[in-house]
Design a protein around this motif. Structure first.
Motif, PDB file in Angstrom:
ATOM      1  N   ASN A  47       0.832  -1.212   0.000  1.00 44.08           N
ATOM      2  CA  ASN A  47       0.000   0.000   0.000  1.00 44.08           C
ATOM      3  C   ASN A  47       0.864   1.258   0.000  1.00 44.08           C
ATOM      4  N   VAL A  48       2.092   1.137  -0.482  1.00 46.14           N
ATOM      5  CA  VAL A  48       3.029   2.267  -0.433  1.00 46.14           C
ATOM      6  C   VAL A  48       2.483   3.493  -1.151  1.00 46.14           C
ATOM      7  N   ALA A  49       1.729   3.291  -2.245  1.00 43.34           N
ATOM      8  CA  ALA A  49       1.188   4.435  -2.980  1.00 43.34           C
ATOM      9  C   ALA A  49       0.177   5.206  -2.146  1.00 43.34           C
ATOM     10  N   LEU A  50      -0.629   4.505  -1.363  1.00 40.77           N
ATOM     11  CA  LEU A  50      -1.596   5.180  -0.493  1.00 40.77           C
ATOM     12  C   LEU A  50      -0.876   5.977   0.589  1.00 40.77           C
ATOM     13  N   GLN A  51       0.230   5.451   1.080  1.00 37.73           N
ATOM     14  CA  GLN A  51       0.981   6.138   2.125  1.00 37.73           C
ATOM     15  C   GLN A  51       1.652   7.408   1.599  1.00 37.73           C
ATOM     16  N   LEU A  52       2.062   7.399   0.323  1.00 41.21           N
ATOM     17  CA  LEU A  52       2.808   8.524  -0.237  1.00 41.21           C
ATOM     18  C   LEU A  52       1.916   9.561  -0.912  1.00 41.21           C
ATOM     19  N   ALA A  53       0.656   9.210  -1.149  1.00 39.90           N
ATOM     20  CA  ALA A  53      -0.221  10.080  -1.928  1.00 39.90           C
ATOM     21  C   ALA A  53      -0.369  11.476  -1.318  1.00 39.90           C
ATOM     22  N   LYS A  54      -0.671  11.536  -0.027  1.00 33.80           N
ATOM     23  CA  LYS A  54      -0.899  12.845   0.603  1.00 33.80           C
ATOM     24  C   LYS A  54       0.349  13.721   0.578  1.00 33.80           C
ATOM     25  N   PRO A  55       1.526  13.216   1.049  1.00 36.37           N
ATOM     26  CA  PRO A  55       2.727  14.073   0.989  1.00 36.37           C
ATOM     27  C   PRO A  55       3.136  14.414  -0.451  1.00 36.37           C
ATOM     28  N   ALA A  56       2.781  13.535  -1.406  1.00 31.82           N
ATOM     29  CA  ALA A  56       3.139  13.801  -2.806  1.00 31.82           C
ATOM     30  C   ALA A  56       2.163  14.773  -3.472  1.00 31.82           C
ATOM     31  N   GLY A  57       0.993  14.953  -2.852  1.00 34.74           N
ATOM     32  CA  GLY A  57      -0.020  15.834  -3.443  1.00 34.74           C
ATOM     33  C   GLY A  57      -0.620  15.268  -4.703  1.00 34.74           C
ATOM     34  N   LYS A  58      -0.691  13.929  -4.795  1.00 36.02           N
ATOM     35  CA  LYS A  58      -1.241  13.258  -5.970  1.00 36.02           C
ATOM     36  C   LYS A  58      -2.241  12.193  -5.545  1.00 36.02           C
ATOM     37  N   PRO A  59      -3.174  11.828  -6.426  1.00 40.85           N
ATOM     38  CA  PRO A  59      -4.080  10.714  -6.122  1.00 40.85           C
ATOM     39  C   PRO A  59      -3.287   9.425  -5.943  1.00 40.85           C
ATOM     40  N   PRO A  60      -3.723   8.521  -5.065  1.00 38.51           N
ATOM     41  CA  PRO A  60      -2.982   7.280  -4.834  1.00 38.51           C
ATOM     42  C   PRO A  60      -2.742   6.470  -6.103  1.00 38.51           C
ATOM     43  N   ARG A  61      -3.731   6.417  -6.991  1.00 37.53           N
ATOM     44  CA  ARG A  61      -3.545   5.613  -8.205  1.00 37.53           C
ATOM     45  C   ARG A  61      -2.489   6.233  -9.126  1.00 37.53           C
ATOM     46  N   ALA A  62      -2.380   7.573  -9.101  1.00 39.73           N
ATOM     47  CA  ALA A  62      -1.339   8.222  -9.911  1.00 39.73           C
ATOM     48  C   ALA A  62       0.043   7.881  -9.384  1.00 39.73           C
ATOM     49  N   VAL A  63       0.182   7.858  -8.041  1.00 41.78           N
ATOM     50  CA  VAL A  63       1.459   7.459  -7.432  1.00 41.78           C
ATOM     51  C   VAL A  63       1.740   5.987  -7.748  1.00 41.78           C
ATOM     52  N   ALA A  64       0.702   5.178  -7.665  1.00 36.70           N
ATOM     53  CA  ALA A  64       0.855   3.746  -7.937  1.00 36.70           C
ATOM     54  C   ALA A  64       1.352   3.506  -9.358  1.00 36.70           C
ATOM     55  N   GLU A  65       0.846   4.283 -10.331  1.00 38.05           N
ATOM     56  CA  GLU A  65       1.270   4.120 -11.717  1.00 38.05           C
ATOM     57  C   GLU A  65       2.754   4.431 -11.882  1.00 38.05           C
ATOM     58  N   LEU A  66       3.216   5.479 -11.208  1.00 42.58           N
ATOM     59  CA  LEU A  66       4.634   5.850 -11.302  1.00 42.58           C
ATOM     60  C   LEU A  66       5.530   4.746 -10.750  1.00 42.58           C
TER      61      LEU A  66
END
Length: 554
Positions: A47-66
């Motif tokens: 679930n790393v993308a969900l954890q990073l989404a808020k500090p990254a300022g991006k939707p979780p799925r966008a972080v997950a794609e990267l």
């Protein structure tokens, strides 16, 4: 690829995205990857993308794609899917998954060990029954759980000191001495004294070793019985513990706290912290400031110190000896000690939620032929550790007592635990190990070996049963880390039974390991021998951490 290696791969993918300017976050020091309950969701999920989404300022799925885009380029990863709000489901290729078998066999006894608790200094105190009689069944539970926990904590990197606190001062020791004195002189044991054959045995041993003892004045007799009776009882407890496979690094004497002046010094240290006060000619510790139900007396109006004062001095002694976390494992009748012990830590200036942990073990019952066993001939009114060992053996006792959460009452069924059936948990897991050893013996008798590591073809371990078993074996380091962090050895036992042994039996039943008749020895034969040997290694390692033998034949 191990879960640790996959975790590092995910971490590297995040780091690469940060370096490319696609994410503006702090790269996590550790990424958790876990086996999904539904195997259709891949081999691992994070679930790393969900954890990073808020500090990254991006939707979780966008972080997950990267992150997924980079993971798909990693050798050994066959597929990465994005599920739900942004979970990454990762599927390994067969070769990468099967490679784990070689990793486990090469690591041997070291497989599973990790550094989850690296450097943490823990004082682990358990059993600590009064040295006035044999260890009773409640103490047996802590002997099994405490010793197993110490092994697990060390396997996860902690610096552990195991300790037995000898309550060798106070009223109970005087009653013990009075009981020995009465028995030696042929008198009835005092109404509030100790009974059982062991009292007569110890009294006789002392009189035999001290000629003319019974001719001495009464007070001198009692002094000898107190000193030598205590020494003999402590020796007996040490013998029982060692025979049960339980080792203590330190046998700490309560009496030494009084003789050395440590009790008085500890009171002054607590006074300096601002929590000691004088009232009604007594000296008190204001424990109500930290959740205790009442303040506690340290020195009574008559000048006598209380047990609580010794408890305070003992805690400070542990801290002075380098303990970062002091773990107390107490019996079911000690619930009232939780808040007061934590309050001592807080009064000493420590963090009561970190520097001290108090575990309470629930009751243990024994059944034979459906009836509860309550009495011991030797101890009179309790079941002793020697009784338990005589009835079911060390392995059955240790394993059964360690496989259940200490929050629950447990029943040891003598008939069940001496049976050779799959309902007997210790027989079930030990039989699984012997079955694995049996495969190796049969292979050797047929002149078949698993071959060298270079000849191993992990990609052949591709069936659902092989994949399922490999996934279970990969989970061992995580299970150990969890058991150590939660201070709960039962996670290891349950894992061995419900995950490894069960999945091995399914693998064994569905996947032919050795050739039959005139069938040729193939690379698949050797690959499955690697997997069987890896499974045997994990079971043996897990049983060793519980202090239970891993027999090769039964």
């Amino acid at each position: 690829m191990t879960p640790a290696e996959l975790s590092q791969a995910v971490q590297a993918a995040v780091s690469a995205a940060v370096e490319a300017g696609e994410l503006t976050v702090t790269v996590p020091e550790h990424v958790t990857v876990e086996r999904p309950k539904n195997r259709d969701h891949g081999d691992y999920a994070t679930n790393v993308a969900l954890q990073l989404a808020k500090p990254a300022g991006k939707p979780p799925r966008a972080v997950a794609e990267l992150v997924a885009a980079r993971l798909r380029e990693v050798t050994g990863i066959a597929k990465v899917d994005i599920a739900g709000p942004g979970f990454l489901n990762i599927t390994l290729d067969a070769a990468s998954a099967g490679e784990l078998a070689r990793t486990i066999v090469a690591a041997g006894e070291a497989y599973g060990r990790n550094e989850a608790l690296k450097g943490l200094k823990i004082n682990l105190e358990f059993v600590s029954a009064n040295p006035t009689g044999p260890i009773h069944i409640g103490g047996v539970r802590w002997a099994a759980v405490g010793d197993s926990l110490a092994r697990i904590l060390r396997a996860t990197g902690a610096d552990v000191t195991t300790e037995y606190y000898l309550n060798d001062a106070g009223v109970q020791i005087s009653k013990f001495a009075a009981s020995l004195h009465a028995a030696a002189n042929g008198r009835p044991v005092p109404a509030d004294g100790y009974v059982g054959e062991y009292i007569g045995d110890i009294a006789k041993a002392i009189t035999d070793s001290v000629p003319g003892l019974l001719d001495l004045p009464e007070d001198e007799q009692r002094s000898v019985f107190r000193e030598q009776g205590l020494a003999l009882m402590v020796a007996e407890i040490k013998r029982s513990m060692e025979e049960f496979g339980t080792h203590f690094d330190v046998w700490f004497s309560e009496k030494s706290l009084h003789d050395s002046g440590a009790v008085g010094k500890s009171i002054e240290r607590l006074r300096e912290q601002g929590h000691v006060f004088d009232q009604d000619d007594a000296i008190w510790l204001r424990t109500t400031d930290f959740g205790d139900d009442k303040d506690r007396v340290l020195i009574k109006a008559d000048g006598d110190t209380t047990y609580f004062a010794a408890d305070a001095a003992y805690y400070l002694s542990k801290r002075d000896r380098g303990s970062e976390v002091s773990v107390y494992m107490l019996g079911a009748d000690h619930h009232g000690y939780v808040n007061r012990l934590k309050a001592i830590a807080a009064c000493a200036g420590d963090d009561m939620n970190r520097n001290i942990e108090v575990k309470i073990g629930q009751f243990v019952k024994m059944l034979r032929d459906g009836e509860e066993v309550r009495m011991s001939k030797r101890a009179g009114n309790i079941i002793t550790i020697d009784d338990v060992v005589d009835w079911i053996g060390v392995d059955a006792a240790r394993y059964t007592l360690a496989r259940s959460s200490t929050d629950s009452t447990i029943t040891l069924d003598i008939n069940l635990l001496t049976s050779q059936t799959s309902e007997n948990p210790v027989f079930y897991i030990q039989y699984a190990h012997t079955r694995m050893c049996g495969v190796r013996r049969k292979a050797e008798s047929m002149g078949i070996t698993k071959g060298s590591a270079e000849d191993f073809k992990p990609e052949l371990l591709s069936t659902e049963w092989e994949s399922e078993l490999l996934g279970a074996l990969a989970d061992f380091p995580r299970v150990l880390a969890k058991a150590g962090e939660l201070r709960e050895p039962h996670h290891v036992a349950r894992y061995l039974e419900e995950d490894v042994a069960r999945k091995y039996h399914r693998f064994y039943d569905h996947c032919q390991i050795l050739p039959k008749g005139d069938e040729e020895v193939t690379d698949l034969t050797r690959a499955r021998l690697w997997l069987a040997d890896a499974t045997r290694t994990v079971v043996a390692n897990g049983l060793a951490l519980l202090g239970v033998s891993a027999p090769e034949r039964m």
